[in-house]
Structures are given as C-alpha cells and as structure tokens.
Design a protein around this motif. Sequence first.
Motif, PDB file in Angstrom:
ATOM      1  N   GLU A   1      12.775   1.259   2.401  1.00  0.00           N
ATOM      2  CA  GLU A   1      12.094   1.682   3.619  1.00  0.00           C
ATOM      3  C   GLU A   1      10.660   2.100   3.320  1.00  0.00           C
ATOM      4  OE1 GLU A   1      13.234   4.361   7.522  1.00  0.00           O
ATOM      5  OE2 GLU A   1      14.219   4.763   5.613  1.00  0.00           O
ATOM      6  N   TYR A   2       9.777   1.820   4.275  1.00  0.00           N
ATOM      7  CA  TYR A   2       8.362   2.152   4.149  1.00  0.00           C
ATOM      8  C   TYR A   2       7.891   2.818   5.437  1.00  0.00           C
ATOM      9  CZ  TYR A   2       8.939  -1.515   0.632  1.00  0.00           C
ATOM     10  OH  TYR A   2       9.405  -2.281  -0.414  1.00  0.00           O
ATOM     11  N   TYR A   3       7.206   3.973   5.290  1.00  0.00           N
ATOM     12  CA  TYR A   3       6.657   4.691   6.440  1.00  0.00           C
ATOM     13  C   TYR A   3       5.135   4.540   6.436  1.00  0.00           C
ATOM     14  CZ  TYR A   3      11.148   7.183   6.863  1.00  0.00           C
ATOM     15  OH  TYR A   3      12.468   7.507   7.023  1.00  0.00           O
ATOM     16  N   GLY A   4       4.605   3.828   7.417  1.00  0.00           N
ATOM     17  CA  GLY A   4       3.157   3.644   7.524  1.00  0.00           C
ATOM     18  C   GLY A   4       2.603   4.439   8.684  1.00  0.00           C
ATOM     19  N   VAL A   5       2.098   5.635   8.404  1.00  0.00           N
ATOM     20  CA  VAL A   5       1.590   6.531   9.451  1.00  0.00           C
ATOM     21  C   VAL A   5       0.108   6.267   9.661  1.00  0.00           C
ATOM     22  CG1 VAL A   5       1.217   8.944  10.111  1.00  0.00           C
ATOM     23  CG2 VAL A   5       3.320   8.278   8.917  1.00  0.00           C
TER      24      VAL A   5
ATOM     25  N   VAL B   1       7.808  14.685   1.318  1.00  0.00           N
ATOM     26  CA  VAL B   1       7.448  13.513   2.119  1.00  0.00           C
ATOM     27  C   VAL B   1       7.189  12.331   1.195  1.00  0.00           C
ATOM     28  CG1 VAL B   1       5.737  12.531   3.695  1.00  0.00           C
ATOM     29  CG2 VAL B   1       6.513  14.890   3.995  1.00  0.00           C
ATOM     30  N   HIS B   2       7.739  11.175   1.544  1.00  0.00           N
ATOM     31  CA  HIS B   2       7.520   9.950   0.785  1.00  0.00           C
ATOM     32  C   HIS B   2       7.195   8.816   1.741  1.00  0.00           C
ATOM     33  CE1 HIS B   2       8.915  11.785  -2.949  1.00  0.00           C
ATOM     34  NE2 HIS B   2       9.857  12.359  -2.214  1.00  0.00           N
ATOM     35  N   THR B   3       6.420   7.852   1.249  1.00  0.00           N
ATOM     36  CA  THR B   3       6.047   6.705   2.074  1.00  0.00           C
ATOM     37  C   THR B   3       6.854   5.459   1.738  1.00  0.00           C
ATOM     38  OG1 THR B   3       4.256   6.197   0.527  1.00  0.00           O
ATOM     39  CG2 THR B   3       3.695   7.536   2.459  1.00  0.00           C
ATOM     40  N   ALA B   4       7.606   5.483   0.653  1.00  0.00           N
ATOM     41  CA  ALA B   4       8.436   4.351   0.268  1.00  0.00           C
ATOM     42  C   ALA B   4       9.608   4.859  -0.551  1.00  0.00           C
ATOM     43  CB  ALA B   4       7.626   3.336  -0.545  1.00  0.00           C
ATOM     44  N   GLY B   5      10.762   4.222  -0.371  1.00  0.00           N
ATOM     45  CA  GLY B   5      11.913   4.648  -1.145  1.00  0.00           C
ATOM     46  C   GLY B   5      13.171   3.894  -0.774  1.00  0.00           C
TER      47      GLY B   5
ATOM     48  N   TRP C   1       0.833  -1.205   0.000  1.00  0.00           N
ATOM     49  CA  TRP C   1       0.000   0.000   0.000  1.00  0.00           C
ATOM     50  C   TRP C   1       0.869   1.256   0.000  1.00  0.00           C
ATOM     51  CZ3 TRP C   1      -4.604   2.224  -0.585  1.00  0.00           C
ATOM     52  CH2 TRP C   1      -4.862   3.434   0.064  1.00  0.00           C
ATOM     53  N   LEU C   2       1.912   1.255   0.787  1.00  0.00           N
ATOM     54  CA  LEU C   2       2.771   2.432   0.900  1.00  0.00           C
ATOM     55  C   LEU C   2       3.519   2.708  -0.402  1.00  0.00           C
ATOM     56  CD1 LEU C   2       4.025   1.716   4.506  1.00  0.00           C
ATOM     57  CD2 LEU C   2       2.448   3.536   3.800  1.00  0.00           C
ATOM     58  N   SER C   3       3.881   1.668  -1.131  1.00  0.00           N
ATOM     59  CA  SER C   3       4.486   1.865  -2.453  1.00  0.00           C
ATOM     60  C   SER C   3       3.485   2.459  -3.427  1.00  0.00           C
ATOM     61  CB  SER C   3       5.014   0.526  -2.991  1.00  0.00           C
ATOM     62  OG  SER C   3       6.040   0.016  -2.181  1.00  0.00           O
ATOM     63  N   LEU C   4       2.233   2.005  -3.321  1.00  0.00           N
ATOM     64  CA  LEU C   4       1.180   2.468  -4.222  1.00  0.00           C
ATOM     65  C   LEU C   4       0.878   3.950  -4.022  1.00  0.00           C
ATOM     66  CD1 LEU C   4      -0.999   1.650  -6.329  1.00  0.00           C
ATOM     67  CD2 LEU C   4      -2.511   1.164  -4.405  1.00  0.00           C
TER      68      LEU C   4
ATOM     69  N   THR D   1       2.106   8.701  14.669  1.00  0.00           N
ATOM     70  CA  THR D   1       2.226   7.305  15.078  1.00  0.00           C
ATOM     71  C   THR D   1       2.517   6.507  13.814  1.00  0.00           C
ATOM     72  OG1 THR D   1       0.661   7.633  16.892  1.00  0.00           O
ATOM     73  CG2 THR D   1       1.034   5.372  16.168  1.00  0.00           C
ATOM     74  N   VAL D   2       3.554   5.664  13.866  1.00  0.00           N
ATOM     75  CA  VAL D   2       4.072   5.113  12.629  1.00  0.00           C
ATOM     76  C   VAL D   2       4.619   3.691  12.825  1.00  0.00           C
ATOM     77  CG1 VAL D   2       6.355   6.127  13.038  1.00  0.00           C
ATOM     78  CG2 VAL D   2       5.675   5.608  10.708  1.00  0.00           C
ATOM     79  N   VAL D   3       4.515   2.923  11.770  1.00  0.00           N
ATOM     80  CA  VAL D   3       5.275   1.671  11.645  1.00  0.00           C
ATOM     81  C   VAL D   3       6.259   1.866  10.493  1.00  0.00           C
ATOM     82  CG1 VAL D   3       5.215  -0.790  11.132  1.00  0.00           C
ATOM     83  CG2 VAL D   3       3.397   0.238  12.519  1.00  0.00           C
ATOM     84  N   THR D   4       7.535   1.846  10.805  1.00  0.00           N
ATOM     85  CA  THR D   4       8.572   1.950   9.786  1.00  0.00           C
ATOM     86  C   THR D   4       9.101   0.550   9.499  1.00  0.00           C
ATOM     87  OG1 THR D   4       9.236   4.160  10.521  1.00  0.00           O
ATOM     88  CG2 THR D   4      10.814   2.922   9.214  1.00  0.00           C
TER      89      THR D   4
END
Length: 200
Positions: free
Chosen positions: A143-147, A131-135, A116-119, A190-193
Amino acid sequence: MDRFVGNIAGIGTAAGTRLVVGLWGDSPLGAFTDVMVEDDDGQRTLLAPNQAVADYVSATYTFDQIQVVDVVSTLDDHRLTLSAGPLELTAGIGGVTGLGRLLGLVPGRVATSPRWLSLINPVAGLVMPGVHTAGSAGNGRTEYYGVTTAVNITTASVRWHGKDQGALARLSPPVRFGFSSAPAAPMLVTVVTSIKRPSA
C-alpha cells in the motif's frame, strides 16, 4: 494497482476513542465512506457501507469487529458530518497545516507515485512518528499513501454507542489497523491510496 482518491480524516477524543474516516470519491468500489474506530480498550471496529467495501477493507487492514451499516457523510470547506451505525460525528475544518504547505510544493503526479512514496517512507516516519507512506498490508498487498495537502480539524463532537466521547484530542496512542497510523494531530488530508494486490 487499485487507486482510491479522496480524503482521510484522523480524529482523537478525550475519552480515548480514535477515528480514521475515509471519504472516497473515486475507487474500484465506487464512491463511498468508511470508518475505522479504535476505542480506549484497543477494540478495532470497521464501519462499512456495504459488504463489498467490508470485504476489501478487512482484507487489507486488521479489525476485531466488522459492521455493515448505513453511512451518510458530508464534507465541505468548513465541516465534516457523519452518521454510521453506532457513530455520530461533526467536525470543524480549519486552515492548511504546515505539513500541507510543504506537500503543496511537490507536484501532484510525483506526490502520489508509488516509487516516490517508497523513497520518502523512512523520512515520513521520522517527521511524524507512526506514519508511513509505503508498506505491507494484509494478504500480501502493498500500500502507498500519497498525500497532496492537509488541513486542521479544529473541533469535533463524537458520539460512540450513544456516549459523548469528549473534546477533540490527539490520536494517541497511534491506531493499529495497518502498517501506518494517521498523524497524531487531528487533520483532514487529500490523498491517493494505491494498493497493489499479489495478482497484480
């Protein structure tokens, strides 16, 4: 896939010093707090509580200086306090942001999924520049940032090497530790990295 579950605070100051504070309750390295600092001259410093954290974080992000220091932090619904070597921070926590309300509409399991974060990564950059959620991170890592939620930071008192950094301000220009900056508006998320290493 290494997963770090906790909070990230992004704080700017009138003096130009910008902070990204990671408060991790669950991670492969245990519970810990680390701080990434970029000053008005662009000097990037990592403040880490031990060598294991320093080694992992510096293999993922880019710094000009790394310091292993005693890090003591507290976080509740109203305040974040932090002491880390040359840094002293007290920040006031406010209500949920508009972004936080939108994030709350996405089921947590979906919001933290790397697929989802890549999408949604291209959209994230349009909504919040920088700001990016994947890279791609350091040493071939992805890395993926899931806020899952975000709240305002309303006040901040920051001392860096004994000097008062002035009033709370936006994180401008964006910080340059990795492929993504924290949002420009001061906030706590609040995040899951999730970090995928080449061996994984």
